[in-house]
Design a protein around this motif. Structure first.
Motif, short mmCIF file in Angstrom:
data_model
loop_
_atom_site.label_atom_id
_atom_site.label_comp_id
_atom_site.label_asym_id
_atom_site.label_seq_id
_atom_site.Cartn_x
_atom_site.Cartn_y
_atom_site.Cartn_z
N LYS A 251 -14.00 -0.09 -13.90
CA LYS A 251 -14.47 -1.43 -13.56
C LYS A 251 -13.41 -2.24 -12.82
O LYS A 251 -13.68 -3.33 -12.34
CB LYS A 251 -14.91 -2.17 -14.83
N GLU A 252 -12.17 -1.74 -12.74
CA GLU A 252 -11.10 -2.45 -12.05
C GLU A 252 -10.64 -1.66 -10.83
O GLU A 252 -10.53 -0.44 -10.89
CB GLU A 252 -9.91 -2.67 -12.99
N LEU A 253 -10.39 -2.38 -9.74
CA LEU A 253 -9.88 -1.73 -8.54
C LEU A 253 -8.49 -1.19 -8.80
O LEU A 253 -7.63 -1.88 -9.36
CB LEU A 253 -9.83 -2.74 -7.38
N THR A 254 -8.26 0.06 -8.44
CA THR A 254 -6.95 0.67 -8.63
C THR A 254 -6.44 1.27 -7.33
O THR A 254 -7.22 1.61 -6.44
CB THR A 254 -6.99 1.79 -9.70
N ILE A 255 -5.11 1.36 -7.24
CA ILE A 255 -4.45 2.07 -6.15
C ILE A 255 -3.67 3.20 -6.79
O ILE A 255 -2.67 2.97 -7.48
CB ILE A 255 -3.50 1.14 -5.37
N GLU A 256 -4.17 4.43 -6.61
CA GLU A 256 -3.58 5.60 -7.26
C GLU A 256 -3.03 6.55 -6.20
O GLU A 256 -3.74 6.90 -5.27
CB GLU A 256 -4.62 6.33 -8.11
N THR A 257 -1.79 6.97 -6.38
CA THR A 257 -1.14 7.84 -5.40
C THR A 257 -0.70 9.15 -6.03
O THR A 257 -0.03 9.16 -7.07
CB THR A 257 0.10 7.13 -4.81
N HIS A 258 -1.08 10.23 -5.39
CA HIS A 258 -0.59 11.57 -5.77
C HIS A 258 0.49 11.96 -4.76
O HIS A 258 0.20 12.11 -3.57
CB HIS A 258 -1.72 12.58 -5.77
N LEU A 259 1.72 12.09 -5.24
CA LEU A 259 2.85 12.43 -4.38
C LEU A 259 3.04 13.94 -4.36
O LEU A 259 3.15 14.57 -5.41
CB LEU A 259 4.13 11.76 -4.89
N PHE A 260 3.07 14.51 -3.17
CA PHE A 260 3.23 15.95 -3.04
C PHE A 260 4.68 16.32 -3.41
O PHE A 260 5.63 15.77 -2.86
CB PHE A 260 2.93 16.42 -1.61
N GLY A 261 4.82 17.24 -4.36
CA GLY A 261 6.15 17.69 -4.75
C GLY A 261 6.84 16.79 -5.75
O GLY A 261 8.05 16.91 -5.97
N PHE A 262 6.10 15.89 -6.40
CA PHE A 262 6.68 14.97 -7.38
C PHE A 262 5.81 15.00 -8.64
O PHE A 262 4.61 14.77 -8.56
CB PHE A 262 6.74 13.55 -6.82
N ASP A 263 6.41 15.28 -9.78
CA ASP A 263 5.67 15.30 -11.04
C ASP A 263 6.59 14.83 -12.17
O ASP A 263 7.00 15.61 -13.02
CB ASP A 263 5.12 16.71 -11.33
N GLU A 264 6.90 13.55 -12.13
CA GLU A 264 7.77 12.97 -13.15
C GLU A 264 7.13 11.71 -13.71
O GLU A 264 6.30 11.08 -13.06
CB GLU A 264 9.14 12.60 -12.54
N GLU A 265 7.53 11.35 -14.92
CA GLU A 265 7.10 10.07 -15.48
C GLU A 265 7.90 8.98 -14.79
O GLU A 265 9.12 9.04 -14.73
CB GLU A 265 7.35 10.04 -16.99
N ALA A 266 7.22 7.98 -14.25
CA ALA A 266 7.93 6.96 -13.48
C ALA A 266 7.44 5.55 -13.81
O ALA A 266 7.58 4.64 -13.01
CB ALA A 266 7.76 7.24 -11.99
#
Length: 309
Positions: A251-266
């Motif tokens: 129900k809320e607009l989100t901006i979600e990014t999948h970074l290629f080659g990055f898999d860390e908690e940030a």
């Protein structure tokens, strides 16, 4: 570059000596703005004077029209960084409040610009300093009365479009990122901090960083984009989704990014997204397998896009 806050009435000149001053709001600091400021810098160098730029802390529309929904191409912090790169000596950030908004054109010249001890003012062809039918470029010499020189920068066109902040805002809101970038002279960026989302991306092999946007910035149209994303001083090719995630009925607009080659908690880290190309609109999938298959296609398409650039 020295940043100086200005509040009306100005009691004393904050800078000693004459200056060349570029006037405008300069939202986005697009190609037209850059040309104007570079021209002003040339004049300042020729005269052996420092270059100043005057802007406002609020867009006039927010005050005149009481527009609480106005969105910007730049935050003030972003604007400051870009102006510093253009070798500006002084940035005057004027408090555009109700009192300032009621200044008559002659009062603005006499009580603001003259107080700044201007040698030369450099303005755009459509610069205004009050009601457009009165406070326009045609009438500016009448108000100035020969007390400083006036240099007018002509209209700039690119890709058949007028280079202007309003045109760029509309392009971004319509998903026309490549047009917006062409007019800006660089990729449009959105910055903020990474916040926790629903972690659904982790479950299907496409972890995402959710951006909480800093400032009232223009958000690109809903859809999937080829982007580059900055985390920890490193840029990653990425794919970014803007929307409500129809598959999971967010129900809320989100901006979600999948970074290629990055898999860390940030979580909590600053992040900047540079937008390059609109790839497709949002789709409501029948389930996770169909969504996952489409995300793999998106990643392949975006990787091919960046390889071709």
């Amino acid at each position: 570059m020295k940043v100086i806050s200005i509040k009306y009435p100005i009691k004393e000149n904050p800078v000693k000596g004459k200056i060349v001053l570029a006037l405008g709001f300069f939202d986005g600091l697009h190609r037209g703005h850059q040309a104007l400021i570079k021209h002003a810098k040339e004049i300042a160098d020729q005269k052996g004077l420092p270059l100043g730029v005057m802007t406002f802390n609020h867009h006039p529309k927010e005050i005149y029209q009481n527009d609480k929904t106005f969105v910007y191409l730049n935050t003030l912090k972003e604007k400051e960084a870009k102006l510093a790169q253009l070798n500006v000596d002084y940035l005057f950030v004027t408090d555009f409040d109700k009192k300032f908004s009621k200044l008559k054109p002659q009062e603005f010249i006499d009580d603001v610009l003259i107080k700044l001890n201007i040698d030369t003012a450099v303005v755009g062809f459509d610069y205004t300093y009050g009601p457009k039918d009165i406070a326009n470029i045609k009438n500016l010499p009448k108000f100035v009365k020969g007390r400083f020189d006036i240099v007018v920068e002509p209209k700039h066109m690119k890709s058949g479009e007028k280079v202007g902040s309003t045109t760029i805002r509309h392009a971004i809101e319509a998903g026309k990122i490549e047009l917006a970038n062409d007019l800006l002279g660089e990729p449009y960026t959105t910055s903020g901090v990474i916040v926790k989302g629903y972690r659904r991306g982790h479950q299907i092999g496409f972890p995402t960083a959710n951006l909480q946007v800093e400032g009232n910035k223009v958000i690109p149209a809903e859809g999937v984009y080829a982007t580059r994303t900055l985390i920890d001083d490193k840029w990653y090719d990425s794919m970014t989704s803007v929307g409500y995630n129809d598959t999971f009925e967010n129900k809320e607009l989100t901006i979600e990014t999948h970074l290629f080659g990055f898999d860390e908690e940030a979580y909590g880290k600053p992040m900047t997204i540079a937008w390059y190309k609109y790839m497709r609109g949002n789709i409501k999938f029948s389930g996770i397998p169909e969504l996952s298959a489409q995300l793999k296609k998106d990643q392949e398409n975006i990787q091919n896009y960046f390889k071709s650039k």
